[in-house]
Write an enzyme that holds these catalytic residues in place. Structure first.
Site, PDB file in Angstrom:
ATOM      1  N   THR A 133       9.411  10.085  -4.699  1.00 35.07           N
ATOM      2  CA  THR A 133      10.494  10.044  -5.684  1.00 35.07           C
ATOM      3  C   THR A 133      11.013  11.438  -6.029  1.00 35.07           C
ATOM      4  OG1 THR A 133       9.602   7.989  -6.598  1.00 35.07           O
ATOM      5  CG2 THR A 133      11.108   9.224  -7.993  1.00 35.07           C
TER       6      THR A 133
ATOM      7  N   GLU B 148      -5.997   1.214   0.068  1.00 33.19           N
ATOM      8  CA  GLU B 148      -5.936   1.431  -1.377  1.00 33.19           C
ATOM      9  C   GLU B 148      -6.830   0.420  -2.070  1.00 33.19           C
ATOM     10  OE1 GLU B 148      -2.625   0.744  -4.837  1.00 33.19           O
ATOM     11  OE2 GLU B 148      -1.997   2.001  -3.157  1.00 33.19           O
TER      12      GLU B 148
ATOM     13  N   HIS C 137      -1.619   8.590  -4.720  1.00 32.25           N
ATOM     14  CA  HIS C 137      -0.267   8.056  -4.581  1.00 32.25           C
ATOM     15  C   HIS C 137       0.482   8.234  -5.906  1.00 32.25           C
ATOM     16  CE1 HIS C 137      -1.085   5.102  -1.001  1.00 32.25           C
ATOM     17  NE2 HIS C 137      -1.577   6.305  -0.797  1.00 32.25           N
ATOM     18  N   GLY C 138       1.796   8.081  -5.855  1.00 30.97           N
ATOM     19  CA  GLY C 138       2.586   8.183  -7.073  1.00 30.97           C
ATOM     20  C   GLY C 138       2.572   9.567  -7.691  1.00 30.97           C
TER      21      GLY C 138
ATOM     22  N   SER D 146       7.707   4.611   4.981  1.00 26.53           N
ATOM     23  CA  SER D 146       7.133   3.437   4.341  1.00 26.53           C
ATOM     24  C   SER D 146       7.756   2.157   4.888  1.00 26.53           C
ATOM     25  CB  SER D 146       7.350   3.491   2.828  1.00 26.53           C
ATOM     26  OG  SER D 146       8.714   3.255   2.519  1.00 26.53           O
TER      27      SER D 146
ATOM     28  N   ASP E  34       3.488   4.367   6.065  1.00 22.11           N
ATOM     29  CA  ASP E  34       2.958   4.272   4.710  1.00 22.11           C
ATOM     30  C   ASP E  34       3.168   2.891   4.083  1.00 22.11           C
ATOM     31  OD1 ASP E  34       1.735   5.491   2.442  1.00 22.11           O
ATOM     32  OD2 ASP E  34       3.702   5.711   1.508  1.00 22.11           O
ATOM     33  N   HIS E  35       2.159   2.443   3.331  1.00 24.41           N
ATOM     34  CA  HIS E  35       2.227   1.198   2.558  1.00 24.41           C
ATOM     35  C   HIS E  35       2.678   0.014   3.415  1.00 24.41           C
ATOM     36  CE1 HIS E  35       1.072   2.090  -1.553  1.00 24.41           C
ATOM     37  NE2 HIS E  35       1.658   3.269  -1.425  1.00 24.41           N
TER      38      HIS E  35
ATOM     39  N   ASN F  98       0.548  12.090  -1.916  1.00 20.89           N
ATOM     40  CA  ASN F  98       1.783  11.436  -1.479  1.00 20.89           C
ATOM     41  C   ASN F  98       2.903  11.687  -2.483  1.00 20.89           C
ATOM     42  OD1 ASN F  98       0.069  10.385   0.452  1.00 20.89           O
ATOM     43  ND2 ASN F  98       0.765   8.281   0.204  1.00 20.89           N
TER      44      ASN F  98
ATOM     45  N   HIS G  81       3.707   4.788  -8.830  1.00 16.89           N
ATOM     46  CA  HIS G  81       4.835   5.012  -7.937  1.00 16.89           C
ATOM     47  C   HIS G  81       6.159   5.024  -8.709  1.00 16.89           C
ATOM     48  CE1 HIS G  81       1.860   3.183  -5.057  1.00 16.89           C
ATOM     49  NE2 HIS G  81       2.268   4.214  -4.350  1.00 16.89           N
TER      50      HIS G  81
END
Length: 289
Positions: A235, A135, A210-211, A49, A83-84, A232, A182
Site C-alpha cells: 500500500t 500464514e 505482512h501489512g 499477488s 503472493d497470497h 511485505n 493489510h
C-alpha cells in the site's frame, strides 16, 4: 544479474536487517522497485499477488515476464515471489512464470483445514523447487475486509500452534499476525513485540511481517531486531504513486500524456522503496523483555 530466490536473499541477509518485499501491480511499480533497490544498493523481492493477477484479467504471464526482465537487468539481486495465493491453479503456474517462491494463503480456513491445504501445497511446491511461505493467524485487511480485533480468536499467531504448524506443514517461512493489517493508509499499527519474541524463540524458520505499510519506522526497526526476516510492503507504493499523480495533475490539469504523470508517480514509488529499505537495514535495540 541472474534472478535469485527469496530464500537465498533471506539466508544472505545481514544481522539486524530484513529482506524488503514489494507488491507490484503495473510495469511502473516494477521499475520503481528495482530503481529504489539499486539506489539503496540492496537486494529486493518483487511480489505479484493473486489480486494483481485478477486485475490483469487472470493472466499472470505479462507482468511476470516484465518483472523477470527488469530483475535480470538490475544491478542488485532480485527475486520473484507469488503472493497470497489461494488458487491451486495459480500455484501450479508459478514455476513456468519464473517465480522462485510462493506465499500459499489458507489462513482463512480453520486450523486443521489450513494445515491440510498448506501441507499439500508444500509437497507440490518443494517437488518443483519452490520456496514456500504460509500464514497462521490472520493479519486481516485483505480484499476490503476490516482488520481483526486484537483479541478476536485467531487474530494473533499462537507460538505453540505455530511450532506444530511449521513442523507438520513443512513450510520454509511463516507470516505471523502480531498487530499489523493489510491495506492500511495510516502508519498507526502497534506491533506486539513480546509475542514476536515468543514466536522467534519457538520457530526455526524465517518470520514474515505482512501489512507493513501501516507500521511506523521505529516499530519496523524493532520488529526486524526481534526476528522478522522478510517485510511485505504494498500500500505504501500505491499511496506514493497516487499522491504524486494527483499533485501533478492538480498543478497541470491540461496534461493528458500519461508518460508525464506516470514519471512522477514512478519516481515517488522509487523514493519510497529506497527509504523503507534503509529502515529495514537499520539496527534497533530489542524492547526489554
Amino acid at each position: 544479474m541472474p534472478l535469485t530466490t527469496t530464500g537465498e536473499l533471506i539466508t544472505g541477509a545481514a544481522a539486524h536487517s530484513a529482506v524488503a518485499a514489494f507488491n507490484v501491480i503495473t510495469l511502473e511499480h516494477v521499475e520503481a522497485v528495482v530503481a529504489g533497490a539499486e539506489s539503496a544498493a540492496a537486494p529486493v523481492v518483487l511480489q505479484v499477488s493473486e489480486n494483481a493477477v485478477r486485475f490483469h484479467d487472470g493472466d499472470l504471464i505479462p507482468l511476470a515476464r516484465a518483472a523477470s526482465a527488469a530483475a535480470e537487468r538490475a544491478a542488485v539481486p532480485v527475486a520473484l515471489h507469488l503472493d497470497h495465493i489461494q488458487s491451486d491453479d495459480l500455484l501450479r503456474r508459478a514455476v513456468d512464470a519464473g517465480f522462485g517462491s510462493v506465499m500459499y494463503d489458507a489462513s482463512r480456513l480453520p486450523y486443521l483445514d489450513n494445515l491440510a491445504a498448506t501441507h499439500a501445497a508444500v509437497e507440490w511446491a518443494h517437488g518443483q523447487g519452490l520456496w514456500i511461505e504460509a500464514e497462521l493467524g490472520q493479519v486481516g485487511g485483505k480484499n476490503g475486509a476490516a482488520p481483526l480485533d486484537a483479541h478476536a480468536p485467531g487474530a494473533r499467531t499462537d507460538p505453540d500452534e505455530a511450532r506444530a504448524f511449521v513442523a507438520d506443514s513443512g513450510v520454509d517461512a511463516l507470516a505471523v499476525a502480531i498487530g499489523s493489517s493489510h491495506a492500511m493508509t495510516t502508519r498507526t499499527a502497534a506491533l506486539d513485540h513480546a509475542l514476536l519474541e515468543r514466536l522467534a524463540g519457538a520457530l526455526d524458520v524465517p518470520l514474515v511481517l505482512h501489512g507493513s505499510s501501516g507500521v511506523p519506522d521505529d516499530e519496523l526497526r524493532t520488529a526486524v531486531a526481534g526476528g522478522i526476516a522478510k517485510v511485505n510492503i504494498g500500500t505504501a507504493l500505491n499511496i506514493a504513486l497516487t499522491g504524486a499523480i494527483r499533485d501533478f495533475l492538480t498543478d497541470r490539469p491540461e496534461v493528458v500524456d500519461p508518460r508525464k504523470y506516470l514519471t512522477a508517480g514512478r519516481a515517488a514509488m522509487a523514493e519510497t522503496v529506497a527509504r523503507l529499505i534503509g529502515v529495514l537495514r537499520t539496527e534497533a535495540v530489542l524492547p526489554p523483555g
